[in-house]
Design a protein around this motif. Sequence first.
Motif, PDB file in Angstrom:
ATOM      1  N   HIS A 196     -56.310 -40.673  19.989  1.00 47.17           N
ATOM      2  CA  HIS A 196     -57.022 -40.748  18.717  1.00 47.17           C
ATOM      3  C   HIS A 196     -57.991 -41.922  18.631  1.00 47.17           C
ATOM      4  O   HIS A 196     -58.807 -41.972  17.708  1.00 47.17           O
ATOM      5  CB  HIS A 196     -55.990 -40.852  17.588  1.00 47.17           C
ATOM      6  CG  HIS A 196     -56.552 -40.693  16.214  1.00 47.17           C
ATOM      7  ND1 HIS A 196     -57.236 -39.568  15.802  1.00 47.17           N
ATOM      8  CD2 HIS A 196     -56.536 -41.535  15.130  1.00 47.17           C
ATOM      9  CE1 HIS A 196     -57.598 -39.704  14.539  1.00 47.17           C
ATOM     10  NE2 HIS A 196     -57.199 -40.894  14.117  1.00 47.17           N
TER      11      HIS A 196
ATOM     12  N   ASN B 119     -63.300 -39.238  16.693  1.00 45.14           N
ATOM     13  CA  ASN B 119     -62.109 -38.540  16.202  1.00 45.14           C
ATOM     14  C   ASN B 119     -62.074 -38.601  14.673  1.00 45.14           C
ATOM     15  O   ASN B 119     -61.091 -38.987  14.058  1.00 45.14           O
ATOM     16  CB  ASN B 119     -60.846 -39.166  16.790  1.00 45.14           C
ATOM     17  CG  ASN B 119     -60.795 -39.092  18.305  1.00 45.14           C
ATOM     18  OD1 ASN B 119     -61.714 -39.534  18.985  1.00 45.14           O
ATOM     19  ND2 ASN B 119     -59.727 -38.537  18.840  1.00 45.14           N
TER      20      ASN B 119
ATOM     21  N   ASP C 231     -55.739 -35.906  21.340  1.00 50.77           N
ATOM     22  CA  ASP C 231     -55.543 -36.489  20.008  1.00 50.77           C
ATOM     23  C   ASP C 231     -54.407 -35.752  19.301  1.00 50.77           C
ATOM     24  O   ASP C 231     -54.493 -34.548  19.056  1.00 50.77           O
ATOM     25  CB  ASP C 231     -56.836 -36.372  19.201  1.00 50.77           C
ATOM     26  CG  ASP C 231     -56.781 -37.125  17.870  1.00 50.77           C
ATOM     27  OD1 ASP C 231     -55.671 -37.454  17.414  1.00 50.77           O
ATOM     28  OD2 ASP C 231     -57.847 -37.377  17.302  1.00 50.77           O
TER      29      ASP C 231
ATOM     30  N   TRP D 293     -64.661 -37.363  20.849  1.00 44.75           N
ATOM     31  CA  TRP D 293     -63.236 -37.039  20.637  1.00 44.75           C
ATOM     32  C   TRP D 293     -62.462 -37.281  21.920  1.00 44.75           C
ATOM     33  O   TRP D 293     -63.042 -37.334  23.011  1.00 44.75           O
ATOM     34  CB  TRP D 293     -63.072 -35.579  20.235  1.00 44.75           C
ATOM     35  CG  TRP D 293     -62.196 -35.399  19.030  1.00 44.75           C
ATOM     36  CD1 TRP D 293     -60.824 -35.391  18.982  1.00 44.75           C
ATOM     37  CD2 TRP D 293     -62.650 -35.228  17.680  1.00 44.75           C
ATOM     38  NE1 TRP D 293     -60.395 -35.221  17.686  1.00 44.75           N
ATOM     39  CE2 TRP D 293     -61.498 -35.116  16.865  1.00 44.75           C
ATOM     40  CE3 TRP D 293     -63.903 -35.139  17.081  1.00 44.75           C
ATOM     41  CZ2 TRP D 293     -61.562 -34.926  15.496  1.00 44.75           C
ATOM     42  CZ3 TRP D 293     -63.982 -34.958  15.719  1.00 44.75           C
ATOM     43  CH2 TRP D 293     -62.830 -34.851  14.941  1.00 44.75           C
TER      44      TRP D 293
END
Length: 307
Positions: free
Chosen positions: A250, A115, A222, A218
Amino acid sequence: MFAEVDGRRVHYRVTGTGPPVVLLHGLGRSLEDWEPLRAALPGYRLLAIDLAGFGHSHPLPEPRLDSLAGHVMRTLDALDVTRAVHVVGNSLGGAVAMRLAADNPDRVASLALANSAGFGRRVTWALRVLDLPLLWRLLLRPDERTARSTELSLFYDPAFATPERVALAHELSQRPEAARTLRRVAAGLGSIRGVHPGWRRDLLMAMARLGIPTLVAWGTHDRILPAGHLINAAAALPQAHTHLFSRTGHMPQIERAEQFAALLTRFWDGLEAGPPPDTAASSRTPPAVLTTGLGDGWDHRELNRHR
């Protein structure tokens, strides 16, 4: 543990034996964010560092991306870590990791970016408003409710915003210069309009030229840096391996610690195995975005809406 680098105290933690791995946390965070991953990743010498001005490390006079990366490199020198290292960075730590690699390619064996900042303009409003002259003081004022709200924003599952994590975030927010350092770093990376394009473009061009083995991961949910940035990462670094964690926020290193550790191990094991026999053919086909458990109603096209 502490080391002195350029006359400033650096907080770090070293555990394990094996190939060296450097762990770099995000904006306003600390090395504690790596504890769940540390427990899930035996067989490596893990070096987690509080970036200058965060956690329990002293700040720099000019906390820019390049100065933060340079300070990490000098910390490695001070700790006598001279061989090439695997670097794992989350959020701001991902951008620092890329800058570190761009400036010292011979010292970085691979990058794993979770992320990571640097792949898109969009960012949470909570960071954009730090660009406003007076409001940032109010938003960054040490407060338990603010600490809890911040922790909750980092995870898909609110259970990960534990009382212990909230208490640590509140404690660190009370450190002298904590708010000012956070704001100055954020201002160098973006504004009310979002993340600045200049440093992103230059850094990604440098990374593409170097071709350092890279993994970008990721979380689908997020709320800080949207998951659509993963598509941008695949476009900017077509030879990077990419991975999307379902129902994750995240910080996959906390929320998906065991899965993330397994992903890292496979990535690093693949580097030791070397390239496939038909290297030329494989270089023409960028690695696909890998997905895990996305049969939960998540529409993969949703990524495009959050770039």
